[in-house]
Write a protein that holds these residues in place. Sequence first.
Motif, PDB file in Angstrom:
ATOM      1  N   ASP A  85       0.840  -1.195   0.000  1.00 61.07           N
ATOM      2  CA  ASP A  85       0.000   0.000   0.000  1.00 61.07           C
ATOM      3  C   ASP A  85       0.874   1.243   0.000  1.00 61.07           C
ATOM      4  N   ILE A  86       0.286   2.349  -0.473  1.00 62.50           N
ATOM      5  CA  ILE A  86       0.991   3.627  -0.539  1.00 62.50           C
ATOM      6  C   ILE A  86       0.011   4.730  -0.161  1.00 62.50           C
ATOM      7  N   ASN A  87       0.482   5.722   0.605  1.00 67.67           N
ATOM      8  CA  ASN A  87      -0.396   6.844   0.950  1.00 67.67           C
ATOM      9  C   ASN A  87      -0.075   8.057   0.081  1.00 67.67           C
ATOM     10  N   ASP A  88      -0.802   9.150   0.302  1.00 64.78           N
ATOM     11  CA  ASP A  88      -0.634  10.327  -0.552  1.00 64.78           C
ATOM     12  C   ASP A  88       0.697  11.031  -0.331  1.00 64.78           C
ATOM     13  N   LYS A  89       1.392  10.714   0.756  1.00 61.78           N
ATOM     14  CA  LYS A  89       2.707  11.294   1.013  1.00 61.78           C
ATOM     15  C   LYS A  89       3.830  10.461   0.409  1.00 61.78           C
ATOM     16  N   GLY A  90       3.467   9.349  -0.236  1.00 60.70           N
ATOM     17  CA  GLY A  90       4.458   8.505  -0.884  1.00 60.70           C
ATOM     18  C   GLY A  90       5.071   7.448   0.006  1.00 60.70           C
ATOM     19  N   ALA A  91       4.607   7.331   1.247  1.00 55.67           N
ATOM     20  CA  ALA A  91       5.103   6.273   2.125  1.00 55.67           C
ATOM     21  C   ALA A  91       4.489   4.939   1.709  1.00 55.67           C
ATOM     22  N   VAL A  92       5.267   3.879   1.854  1.00 54.50           N
ATOM     23  CA  VAL A  92       4.856   2.559   1.385  1.00 54.50           C
ATOM     24  C   VAL A  92       5.014   1.542   2.514  1.00 54.50           C
ATOM     25  N   VAL A  93       4.022   0.666   2.653  1.00 51.89           N
ATOM     26  CA  VAL A  93       4.164  -0.480   3.552  1.00 51.89           C
ATOM     27  C   VAL A  93       4.115  -1.758   2.732  1.00 51.89           C
ATOM     28  N   GLY A  94       4.710  -2.809   3.275  1.00 47.88           N
ATOM     29  CA  GLY A  94       4.697  -4.076   2.573  1.00 47.88           C
ATOM     30  C   GLY A  94       5.498  -5.122   3.314  1.00 47.88           C
ATOM     31  N   LEU A  95       5.960  -6.111   2.563  1.00 45.59           N
ATOM     32  CA  LEU A  95       6.687  -7.239   3.122  1.00 45.59           C
ATOM     33  C   LEU A  95       8.012  -7.400   2.394  1.00 45.59           C
ATOM     34  N   PHE A 106       7.548  -3.960   6.508  1.00 49.30           N
ATOM     35  CA  PHE A 106       8.398  -2.766   6.426  1.00 49.30           C
ATOM     36  C   PHE A 106       7.557  -1.534   6.133  1.00 49.30           C
ATOM     37  N   LEU A 107       8.120  -0.389   6.509  1.00 54.93           N
ATOM     38  CA  LEU A 107       7.647   0.919   6.091  1.00 54.93           C
ATOM     39  C   LEU A 107       8.797   1.605   5.373  1.00 54.93           C
ATOM     40  N   PHE A 127      -0.629  -4.242   5.999  1.00 58.65           N
ATOM     41  CA  PHE A 127      -1.323  -4.211   4.714  1.00 58.65           C
ATOM     42  C   PHE A 127      -1.915  -2.859   4.358  1.00 58.65           C
ATOM     43  N   GLY A 128      -2.167  -1.992   5.335  1.00 60.39           N
ATOM     44  CA  GLY A 128      -2.800  -0.712   5.032  1.00 60.39           C
ATOM     45  C   GLY A 128      -2.094   0.447   5.711  1.00 60.39           C
ATOM     46  N   LEU A 129      -2.132   1.617   5.058  1.00 59.43           N
ATOM     47  CA  LEU A 129      -1.441   2.801   5.548  1.00 59.43           C
ATOM     48  C   LEU A 129      -2.251   4.024   5.154  1.00 59.43           C
ATOM     49  N   ASN A 130      -2.501   4.922   6.114  1.00 58.98           N
ATOM     50  CA  ASN A 130      -3.210   6.155   5.767  1.00 58.98           C
ATOM     51  C   ASN A 130      -2.258   7.350   5.774  1.00 58.98           C
ATOM     52  N   ASP A 131      -2.802   8.538   5.488  1.00 55.05           N
ATOM     53  CA  ASP A 131      -1.939   9.720   5.366  1.00 55.05           C
ATOM     54  C   ASP A 131      -1.420  10.224   6.702  1.00 55.05           C
ATOM     55  N   ASP A 132      -1.998   9.766   7.800  1.00 60.09           N
ATOM     56  CA  ASP A 132      -1.491  10.109   9.127  1.00 60.09           C
ATOM     57  C   ASP A 132      -0.354   9.200   9.561  1.00 60.09           C
ATOM     58  N   GLY A 133      -0.061   8.185   8.741  1.00 61.63           N
ATOM     59  CA  GLY A 133       1.012   7.256   9.082  1.00 61.63           C
ATOM     60  C   GLY A 133       0.562   6.074   9.902  1.00 61.63           C
ATOM     61  N   ASP A 134      -0.752   5.939  10.143  1.00 58.60           N
ATOM     62  CA  ASP A 134      -1.264   4.778  10.872  1.00 58.60           C
ATOM     63  C   ASP A 134      -1.204   3.549   9.975  1.00 58.60           C
TER      64      ASP A 134
END
Length: 207
Positions: A85-95, A106-107, A127-134
């Motif tokens: 997943d990717i948020n609007d700030k370009g941060a990505v979570v995954g494995l 990882f983040l 699996f999920g990431l919002n724009d607040d970094g949660d």
Amino acid sequence: MGRYSDDTGFVNDSARPRGFLRDGSTYVRIDVPGARFTLATGLNNLGQVVGASLDQNGDAHGFLWRAGRFTPVDLPGVAGTNPIDINDKGAVVGLFLDTDGRTHGFLLDKGEVVVIDLPRAALTLPFGLNDDGDIVGYTINDDGSEVHGFLLAQGPKGPVTPIDFPGATVTAPGDLTDRGLIVGGYLVEEAAAPGLRLLDGLSLLTR
């Protein structure tokens, strides 16, 4: 995932599954050149899509796609990378898969990689990431009999909140909004191991 109205996923119109983006009534193919398998899993309001592909050797590689252009997302020193997943700030979570064959969460944010391994869990799967970094996801114990959801408020270094659907043996959160709404899946049964398959379709590293 944000409010971007398009859909991502994969289409198998041949023996080789590929990703897609749906924009209104138009479908755009997302197909990493030379890959055996392309899976698109996350997108943001800027139209950036993340996912993973399998190369001809069966190794997983991450990618960021936008408007037909691919950018590799491969963590250094690992055996496989699977952005989810990717948020609007370009941060990505995954494995990612380490060189010993173990899967970790990882983040990736502004070029910095933070490993996400929650205590007392054999597997931690964000699996999920919002724009607040949660961040939401789930953990699995050694024999797969315990599958519990989690919320990491403000990112990997923030407080951990357990997420367990009432009466369920398996809870697997999959995404959340900026308002804190969380979606996922759950099972109510004696044998919890089938919970491992709840979100397998989002990952090449948990197949």
